[in-house]
Scaffold this motif. Sequence first.
Motif, mmCIF file in Angstrom:
data_model
loop_
_atom_site.group_PDB
_atom_site.id
_atom_site.type_symbol
_atom_site.label_atom_id
_atom_site.label_comp_id
_atom_site.label_asym_id
_atom_site.label_seq_id
_atom_site.Cartn_x
_atom_site.Cartn_y
_atom_site.Cartn_z
ATOM 1 N N THR A 1 -16.016 0.244 21.950
ATOM 2 C CA THR A 1 -15.607 1.610 21.646
ATOM 3 C C THR A 1 -16.805 2.409 21.798
ATOM 4 O OG1 THR A 1 -13.517 0.945 20.283
ATOM 5 C CG2 THR A 1 -14.470 3.420 20.077
ATOM 6 N N PHE A 2 -16.887 3.701 22.319
ATOM 7 C CA PHE A 2 -17.897 4.568 22.661
ATOM 8 C C PHE A 2 -17.590 5.744 21.569
ATOM 9 C CE2 PHE A 2 -17.497 1.986 26.448
ATOM 10 C CZ PHE A 2 -18.836 1.800 26.709
ATOM 11 N N LEU A 3 -18.521 6.063 21.074
ATOM 12 C CA LEU A 3 -18.724 7.310 19.854
ATOM 13 C C LEU A 3 -19.519 8.206 20.493
ATOM 14 C CD1 LEU A 3 -18.522 5.319 16.762
ATOM 15 C CD2 LEU A 3 -16.592 6.331 17.718
ATOM 16 N N ARG A 4 -19.184 9.652 20.036
ATOM 17 C CA ARG A 4 -20.326 10.487 20.141
ATOM 18 C C ARG A 4 -20.428 11.039 18.599
ATOM 19 N NH1 ARG A 4 -18.868 14.134 24.432
ATOM 20 N NH2 ARG A 4 -16.939 14.511 23.151
ATOM 21 N N LYS A 5 -21.721 11.139 18.233
ATOM 22 C CA LYS A 5 -22.225 11.495 16.798
ATOM 23 C C LYS A 5 -23.225 12.142 17.026
ATOM 24 C CE LYS A 5 -25.141 7.692 15.885
ATOM 25 N NZ LYS A 5 -25.708 6.506 14.991
ATOM 26 N N ARG A 6 -23.852 12.865 15.383
ATOM 27 C CA ARG A 6 -24.923 13.614 15.404
ATOM 28 C C ARG A 6 -25.959 12.458 14.781
ATOM 29 N NH1 ARG A 6 -24.373 18.582 17.111
ATOM 30 N NH2 ARG A 6 -26.339 19.199 15.969
ATOM 31 N N SER B 1 -23.562 11.197 11.527
ATOM 32 C CA SER B 1 -22.198 11.890 10.904
ATOM 33 C C SER B 1 -21.684 12.367 12.103
ATOM 34 C CB SER B 1 -22.888 13.276 10.273
ATOM 35 O OG SER B 1 -23.749 14.041 10.730
ATOM 36 N N GLU B 2 -20.302 13.135 11.955
ATOM 37 C CA GLU B 2 -19.542 13.508 12.986
ATOM 38 C C GLU B 2 -19.179 12.689 14.027
ATOM 39 O OE1 GLU B 2 -20.665 17.369 14.098
ATOM 40 O OE2 GLU B 2 -21.782 18.021 12.212
ATOM 41 N N TYR B 3 -18.456 11.553 14.025
ATOM 42 C CA TYR B 3 -18.097 10.517 14.742
ATOM 43 C C TYR B 3 -17.185 10.909 15.635
ATOM 44 C CZ TYR B 3 -21.127 7.120 12.196
ATOM 45 O OH TYR B 3 -22.217 6.340 11.859
ATOM 46 N N GLU B 4 -17.143 10.680 16.874
ATOM 47 C CA GLU B 4 -15.720 11.008 17.892
ATOM 48 C C GLU B 4 -15.468 10.262 18.561
ATOM 49 O OE1 GLU B 4 -14.360 14.415 20.748
ATOM 50 O OE2 GLU B 4 -16.512 14.761 19.776
ATOM 51 N N VAL B 5 -14.650 9.363 18.833
ATOM 52 C CA VAL B 5 -14.246 8.403 19.867
ATOM 53 C C VAL B 5 -14.149 8.924 21.150
ATOM 54 C CG1 VAL B 5 -12.615 6.454 20.672
ATOM 55 C CG2 VAL B 5 -13.124 6.881 18.442
ATOM 56 N N LEU C 1 -17.335 1.254 9.868
ATOM 57 C CA LEU C 1 -16.605 2.350 10.619
ATOM 58 C C LEU C 1 -15.095 2.534 10.587
ATOM 59 C CD1 LEU C 1 -18.898 2.981 13.699
ATOM 60 C CD2 LEU C 1 -18.980 4.164 11.325
ATOM 61 N N HIS C 2 -14.499 1.725 9.568
ATOM 62 C CA HIS C 2 -13.201 1.619 9.492
ATOM 63 C C HIS C 2 -12.145 2.812 9.481
ATOM 64 C CE1 HIS C 2 -9.026 0.903 7.405
ATOM 65 N NE2 HIS C 2 -9.262 -0.159 8.167
ATOM 66 N N ALA C 3 -12.903 3.938 8.671
ATOM 67 C CA ALA C 3 -12.290 5.076 8.601
ATOM 68 C C ALA C 3 -12.422 5.828 10.027
ATOM 69 C CB ALA C 3 -13.249 5.979 7.752
ATOM 70 N N GLU C 4 -13.186 5.687 10.751
ATOM 71 C CA GLU C 4 -13.021 6.037 12.277
ATOM 72 C C GLU C 4 -12.447 5.287 13.333
ATOM 73 O OE1 GLU C 4 -16.240 8.028 10.107
ATOM 74 O OE2 GLU C 4 -15.830 5.659 10.233
#
Length: 259
Positions: A197-202, A28-32, A240-243
């Motif tokens: 693309t790199f993401l931070r998530k939980r 959850s909580e994806y962030e580029v 992950l289209h939404a993100e």
Amino acid sequence: MRLRDLARRLRRRLAGSGGDAGARGSSSEYEVITREEAMAVSSDGWHDPSVAARQDAAFRRLLDAMYRGKPRTDLVVYARAVAATGVHDGTLLEVGCGSGYCSEALAHLEHLALRYTGLDYSSAMIELARRHYPSLDFVVGDACALPFADGAFDVVINGVALMHIPDYVRAIVEARRVARRWCIFHTVPVLAERPTTFLRKRAYGLPAVEVIINEGELLERFREAGLGVPKVFESLPYDLHAELGERTVTRTYLCEVLP
């Protein structure tokens, strides 16, 4: 908008159930973020015993479903990719083995009896693996610095770990180094157009990094490492289209070690 939100909640609920709806149930909580930021994200969460326990419990449910005749796609693809190597009496290293659950898929789905070694960055995961499978070999180690000699294993499979390794290129090179004949990169999330693309998530409640790799770049990295790609398998849905603004999929790459 309400219908879209409802559909999204339904997809996440199904993903968390262990079905084939997707692989987002634990995340959850994806962030580029940038590559530099990804390299700085702490990976200590994977050592947390509570994370290991939650992941293990999730995959125990998947194994139960497998034995009831309803294996999830990623377990089926894992076993099929290994079977496609034609190696039936050899050695296999799984990098990112978690608590060792995929060893059961090999035996149950394809009746393979390779000599299995599991490696994971998480000591908590390896402790669980040794408890579940005392007759198998498990090692705590880093995918980017594998503690094995060149060509030590007939088959090396990166088991859904590449997506959590910021220095994924090094992990590919290391897998190739210790593989005698075959490398498999299992359930890798890829993009067709957008750059890697790199993401931070939980993940399981704690911070983690994720890498969604441009597929063209990934194939080029395989070539540079000395790997051919004779077969590709479609794996678990993971969009992950939404993100990211672009549809993503996961694929499993069967790679042959080239002379």
